[in-house]
Design an enzyme around this catalytic site. Structure first.
Site, PDB file in Angstrom:
ATOM      1  N   LYS A 109       0.819  -1.228   0.000  1.00 53.89           N
ATOM      2  CA  LYS A 109       0.000   0.000   0.000  1.00 53.89           C
ATOM      3  C   LYS A 109       0.846   1.268   0.000  1.00 53.89           C
ATOM      4  O   LYS A 109       0.487   2.266  -0.628  1.00 53.89           O
ATOM      5  CB  LYS A 109      -0.964  -0.020   1.182  1.00 53.89           C
ATOM      6  CG  LYS A 109      -2.016  -1.123   1.013  1.00 53.89           C
ATOM      7  CD  LYS A 109      -3.161  -0.994   1.997  1.00 53.89           C
ATOM      8  CE  LYS A 109      -4.203  -2.068   1.677  1.00 53.89           C
ATOM      9  NZ  LYS A 109      -5.423  -1.941   2.448  1.00 53.89           N
TER      10      LYS A 109
ATOM     11  N   ASP B 192     -11.727   1.931   1.382  1.00 53.48           N
ATOM     12  CA  ASP B 192     -12.103   1.246   2.630  1.00 53.48           C
ATOM     13  C   ASP B 192     -13.081   2.073   3.463  1.00 53.48           C
ATOM     14  O   ASP B 192     -13.986   1.521   4.096  1.00 53.48           O
ATOM     15  CB  ASP B 192     -10.857   0.937   3.469  1.00 53.48           C
ATOM     16  CG  ASP B 192     -10.082  -0.242   2.913  1.00 53.48           C
ATOM     17  OD1 ASP B 192     -10.682  -1.074   2.209  1.00 53.48           O
ATOM     18  OD2 ASP B 192      -8.863  -0.338   3.185  1.00 53.48           O
TER      19      ASP B 192
END
Ligand code: ATR
Length: 278
Positions: A67, A103
């Site tokens: 990430k 998310d």
């Protein structure tokens, strides 16, 4: 590659359920495309993203441990990704790579779907955990007007870093502060890995929570965690974490394949079958 193809990039990445979700939607909407798993070793991830603009993929999801590399490789990070400080979805805009985190919107969409009206009277919230998932949850709760948000974490420094990152509406607390924080909570979120299959259980006393406090868990294996079971026993409203996984996938699908997909009971059932449930 002959058809528009997206992928999930990680290491290791064998057990991702993203291909199942995106292939389900591709089939449902009759879209010609594919979604595959792309393992990339940590020492090769920089080169992978450097070549992405000329590579075969229309975009990707990014999972651990890549990430940070994805964040660094993108030409543009959308506001949610910047606020959360991580990205999980990348698409191309011409020759540019644009990235964001889905998310937070996935967390919110799950609650909107399964507990409609949950945010009608926002107030104090308690978030257990201070990792990447906690950042997405906090971002989401702030979007809907929750404050103060009490971040409760084993390692104090990580909770304090989040309080600093998000500003005065977010405060850091230790685990033993829970009996004082729970009586005012409108929502309680577990964003730690406690309660996940193979991990220690999350043992907290829910007795001090108000009767209408929503309890939700980002863990979805098992689907009903110990936390959710205890909340149900107390008669509290609960939402499991599976929907966050399903909903966080939707923005990427829209960017790559041009259609906003729906999270339906059929999709949920397909993923539950894959998990060996139902
Ligand atoms: P993610 O990106 O999925 O949030 P993470 O950054 O590894 O994953 O965060 C995991 C969270 O679970 C952290 O809040 C961690 O607490 P620490 O910051 O103290 O490590 C929490 N966690 C994991 N195992 C734990 C345990 N046994 N007891 C208490 N908290 C735990």
């Amino acid at each position: 590659m002959t058809v528009p193809t997206a992928c999930v990039v990680g290491w290791p990445v064998k057990h991702s359920r993203s291909p199942l979700i995106h292939r389900f939607w591709l089939k449902q909407y009759g879209i010609v495309g594919d979604y595959v798993i792309q393992p990339v070793e940590p020492e090769k991830i920089e080169a992978f993203f450097a070549g992405f603009r000329d590579g075969p993929y229309v975009g990707c999801n990014v999972t651990v441990p890549h990430k940070e590399a994805a964040f660094a490789a993108a030409d543009e990070i959308e506001p949610a990704g910047r606020a959360i400080g991580a990205v999980n979805t990348i698409w191309r805009d011409g020759n540019r790579l644009v990235a964001t985190s889905t998310d937070g919107v996935g967390f919110l969409a799950n609650l909107d779907e399964r507990a409609p009206g949950w945010d009608r009277t926002p107030g104090p919230a308690v978030v257990l955990g201070a990792g990447g998932a906690a950042r997405a949850v906090i971002w989401g709760l702030l979007e809907r007007g929750y404050a103060p948000i009490h971040v409760v974490n084993r390692t104090a420094g990580r909770a304090e870093a989040l309080a600093e990152r998000f500003g005065r509406k977010v405060t850091a607390s230790a685990w033993d502060a829970l009996p004082r924080l729970l009586p005012n909570a409108r929502v309680l979120v577990n964003s730690t890995s406690l309660g996940m299959e193979g991990q220690p259980s999350l043992a907290i006393d829910l007795a001090p929570l108000p009767a209408d406090c929503l309890v939700t868990d980002i863990v979805y294996v098992p689907l009903e965690t110990g936390l959710l079971a205890a909340a149900k026993t107390r008669g509290l409203p609960t939402v499991d974490g599976l929907g966050m996984l399903l909903h966080q996938a939707a923005p990427g699908f829209r960017r790559w394949f041009g259609r906003t997909p729906e999270v339906t009971p059929e999709l949920r059932a397909a993923v539950l079958r894959d998990m060996g449930i139902g």
